[in-house]
Design a protein around this motif. Structure first.
Motif, PDB file in Angstrom:
ATOM      1  N   LEU A 227      10.317  -2.762   9.248  1.00 50.71           N
ATOM      2  CA  LEU A 227       9.989  -1.885  10.366  1.00 50.71           C
ATOM      3  C   LEU A 227      10.545  -0.482  10.160  1.00 50.71           C
ATOM      4  N   PHE A 228      11.518  -0.320   9.257  1.00 51.31           N
ATOM      5  CA  PHE A 228      12.040   1.015   8.989  1.00 51.31           C
ATOM      6  C   PHE A 228      11.138   1.785   8.026  1.00 51.31           C
ATOM      7  N   HIS A 229      10.058   1.145   7.554  1.00 49.55           N
ATOM      8  CA  HIS A 229       9.087   1.789   6.666  1.00 49.55           C
ATOM      9  C   HIS A 229       7.826   2.115   7.460  1.00 49.55           C
ATOM     10  N   SER A 230       7.147   3.195   7.102  1.00 49.72           N
ATOM     11  CA  SER A 230       5.979   3.639   7.877  1.00 49.72           C
ATOM     12  C   SER A 230       4.887   2.585   7.937  1.00 49.72           C
ATOM     13  N   TYR A 231       4.740   1.771   6.905  1.00 54.26           N
ATOM     14  CA  TYR A 231       3.700   0.739   6.863  1.00 54.26           C
ATOM     15  C   TYR A 231       3.982  -0.348   7.897  1.00 54.26           C
ATOM     16  N   GLU A 321      -7.745  -3.519   0.708  1.00 49.25           N
ATOM     17  CA  GLU A 321      -6.718  -2.575   0.269  1.00 49.25           C
ATOM     18  C   GLU A 321      -6.808  -1.277   1.050  1.00 49.25           C
ATOM     19  N   GLY A 322      -5.677  -0.611   1.156  1.00 46.68           N
ATOM     20  CA  GLY A 322      -5.630   0.682   1.807  1.00 46.68           C
ATOM     21  C   GLY A 322      -4.701   1.619   1.074  1.00 46.68           C
ATOM     22  N   TYR A 323      -4.774   2.866   1.450  1.00 49.66           N
ATOM     23  CA  TYR A 323      -3.910   3.892   0.860  1.00 49.66           C
ATOM     24  C   TYR A 323      -3.331   4.723   1.994  1.00 49.66           C
ATOM     25  N   GLY A 324      -2.055   4.976   1.910  1.00 54.21           N
ATOM     26  CA  GLY A 324      -1.426   5.771   2.949  1.00 54.21           C
ATOM     27  C   GLY A 324      -0.155   6.419   2.456  1.00 54.21           C
ATOM     28  N   LEU A 325       0.414   7.241   3.314  1.00 58.04           N
ATOM     29  CA  LEU A 325       1.645   7.936   2.990  1.00 58.04           C
ATOM     30  C   LEU A 325       2.486   8.043   4.251  1.00 58.04           C
ATOM     31  N   THR A 326       3.793   8.082   4.063  1.00 60.09           N
ATOM     32  CA  THR A 326       4.677   8.303   5.203  1.00 60.09           C
ATOM     33  C   THR A 326       4.228   9.529   5.988  1.00 60.09           C
TER      34      THR A 326
END
Length: 534
Positions: A227-231, A321-326
């Motif tokens: 939960l401490f990660h953006s994902y 699949e997905g792609y994302g960034l903080t």
């Protein structure tokens, strides 16, 4: 309180109404009103309803608003436990800024984040409190440290629970800074990405605009991602609150135990990373456990095509699949947006997200110029991914540096190419591009070749200085257990599949590679290792 720059707001106003982007803690309040007795979080033998969670959030907010000013930072170094949600949403409801922190960090890592963010309060595990205790003289802004119920070495979390009334309405929202999320540091010292309430709300709207919808009120989601990660935070905790759904908290990932939880709680949505699906695919009970799952999603790192195929053969489930960034709160693309989910693809942009590819010469690349290209091999006119949307961050803490430009565009430093259909394929990080005698070498292409060798478990490639070619390719290789490949063996294997200038000129065998919490190889540490070796 810091806000998104005006120019970015103007460019996004046509898509999203800022008045709809309230405080993120309102998601919990609304879920309690709609589905009060419905379970919000399941953890071990605990069952926390939305009414109970909302009450606890109020109690935490009541304490924090009396002791701290709006905009103060609250560092939260907890695992996937109910207390994380209580403190996180409580801090937001009180108008404070949440700073989620990996609880496995050691003193040096904690010092950097606490000092850089200027956090005035830390809520963390007993081990975190012990790591921070000797540092207090170096952290003059840190005034209070708390640990959860049952922990030792510091004040218990119940000191954050108050009978005083919380504010009738949450303090702050919209463009106010909500969360400081520190990047994983795969390329160096972690930086704090400034994310507003509106950025997270926008990404939730974008996710909801996809079909099939990622989450609904009746869904049960596995929350094994931190939960401490953006994902784990955005598509995970925030989405569950938005829909009043249920999250099954997993503090530490164990393949067999999580499969048992999926089956026990009839989990319908799984957010995962490639390592999780690879681990599950080796267990006999996989097919039976995944019978209740309607949607499986993978992100944070590329999912190996072979592993994806094996998982689908076992479960008859397609992993999207997905792609994302903080910095994008966090989702940018998904194969759920593509008519056909192509192996190796990261799909297409979410509704409301604009994306363009910019070549190394600074010119935009038009995917339609390659309509006849059906080959998904990396190297087809890759360009840097630029994104624009209301989900973008407002720059890095504390002054908003390196955020979106005046037109709302932000360069991700990731390289990709698009096929003739417009489906995207990730190539590499721009910083990781290796220039050998002026020729581009994409480390991921070399890694994919090495990974196919039967004696190789995992490989990572970096560029190192070379007196004649400028740079050359160096590979770090983890052998399969019981196997002993030689550098000459692997060099010969690479020569059969790659142009000569792409082949590693140095191969170093290691027991393991350094990974971030979501499985990305921390190449900055490999570069340090290579420099020390040189």
């Amino acid at each position: 309180m810091p806000k998104i720059p005006r120019g970015v707001q103007d460019s996004l106003a046509v898509q999203y109404d800022a008045t709809r982007a309230g405080n993120l803690s309102d998601l919990v309040r609304q879920a309690a009103r709609r589905r009060g007795d419905h379970p919000a979080l399941l953890f071990r033998d605990q069952r926390v309803t939305w009414t109970e969670l909302d009450r606890d959030v109020d109690a935490v907010a009541a304490v924090l608003r009396h002791r701290h000013e709006p905009g103060d930072r609250v560092a939260i170094a907890l695992g996937n436990v109910p207390d994380f949600a209580r403190v996180y949403f409580g801090a937001l409801r009180a108008g404070l800024v949440a700073v989620p922190v990996n609880p496995s960090y050691r003193a040096g890592e904690l010092r950097h984040i606490l000092s850089d963010s200027g956090a005035s309060i830390l809520v963390g595990t007993a081990s975190v409190a012990a790591e921070v205790a000797p540092l207090r003289a170096e952290l003059p802004e840190l005034r209070e440290v708390y640990t959860p119920h049952g922990e030792e070495d510091s004040s218990p979390l119940r000191e954050l629970i108050s009978d005083d009334p919380a504010p009738e309405a949450a303090i702050g929202g919209g463009d106010d800074l909500a969360v400081l999320l520190y990047t994983s540091g795969t390329e160096g010292q972690p930086k704090g990405a400034m994310l507003s309430h509106r950025a997270f709300h926008t990404n939730l709207e974008q996710l909801d605009d996809m079909q099939p919808r990622v989450l609904g009120a009746t869904d049960v989601m596995l929350l094994a991602l931190p939960l401490f990660h953006s994902y784990g935070l955005g598509p995970g905790l925030h989405a569950i609150a938005r829909h009043g759904a249920t999250g099954v908290l997993v503090e530490r990932f164990d393949p067999a135990e999580t499969l048992a939880l999926i089956q026990r709680h009839h989990v319908s949505v799984v957010l995962g990373v490639p390592q999780m699906y690879a681990a599950w695919s080796r267990l006999e009970e996989l097919e039976e456990a995944f019978a209740s799952v309607r949607l499986a999603v993978s992100g944070a790192a590329p999912l190996d095509v072979t592993a994806q195929r094996a998982f689908r053969e076992r479960t008859r489930q397609r992993v999207f699949e997905g792609y994302g960034l903080t910095e994008a709160a966090p989702v940018v693309t998904s194969t759920l947006m593509s008519p056909v989910s192509k192996p190796g693809s990261i799909g297409r942009p979410l509704p409301g997200v604009e994306l363009k590819l910019v070549g190394l010469d600074g010119q935009q690349i038009n995917p339609q110029e390659h309509e006849d290209d059906e080959d998904t091999t990396p190297g087809t006119d890759p360009g840097e991914i630029w994104v624009r949307g209301g989900n973008l961050f407002s720059g890095y803490w504390p002054d908003g540096r390196d955020g979106p430009d005046a037109d709302g565009w932000w360069a991700t430093r990731d390289l990709a190419y698009a096929d003739g259909d417009g489906d995207l394929f990730l190539v590499d990080r721009l910083r990781e591009l290796v220039l050998v005698s002026g020729f581009n070498v994409y480390p991921r292409e070399v890694e994919q070749v090495l990974d196919k060798h039967p004696d190789v478990r995992e490989a990572a490639v970096i560029g190192v200085p070379h007196p004649e070619t400028g740079e050359t390719v160096k590979a770090f290789v983890v052998p399969e257990p019981g196997r002993a490949p030689t550098a000459d063996d692997l060099a010969s294997y690479c020569a059969q599949h790659l142009a000569r200038f792409k082949c590693p000129t140095s191969i170093e065998f290691v027991d393991e590679l350094p990974h971030s919490v979501t499985g990305k190889v921390r190449k900055s540490l490999l570069r340090d290792l290579a420099s020390e070796g040189a």
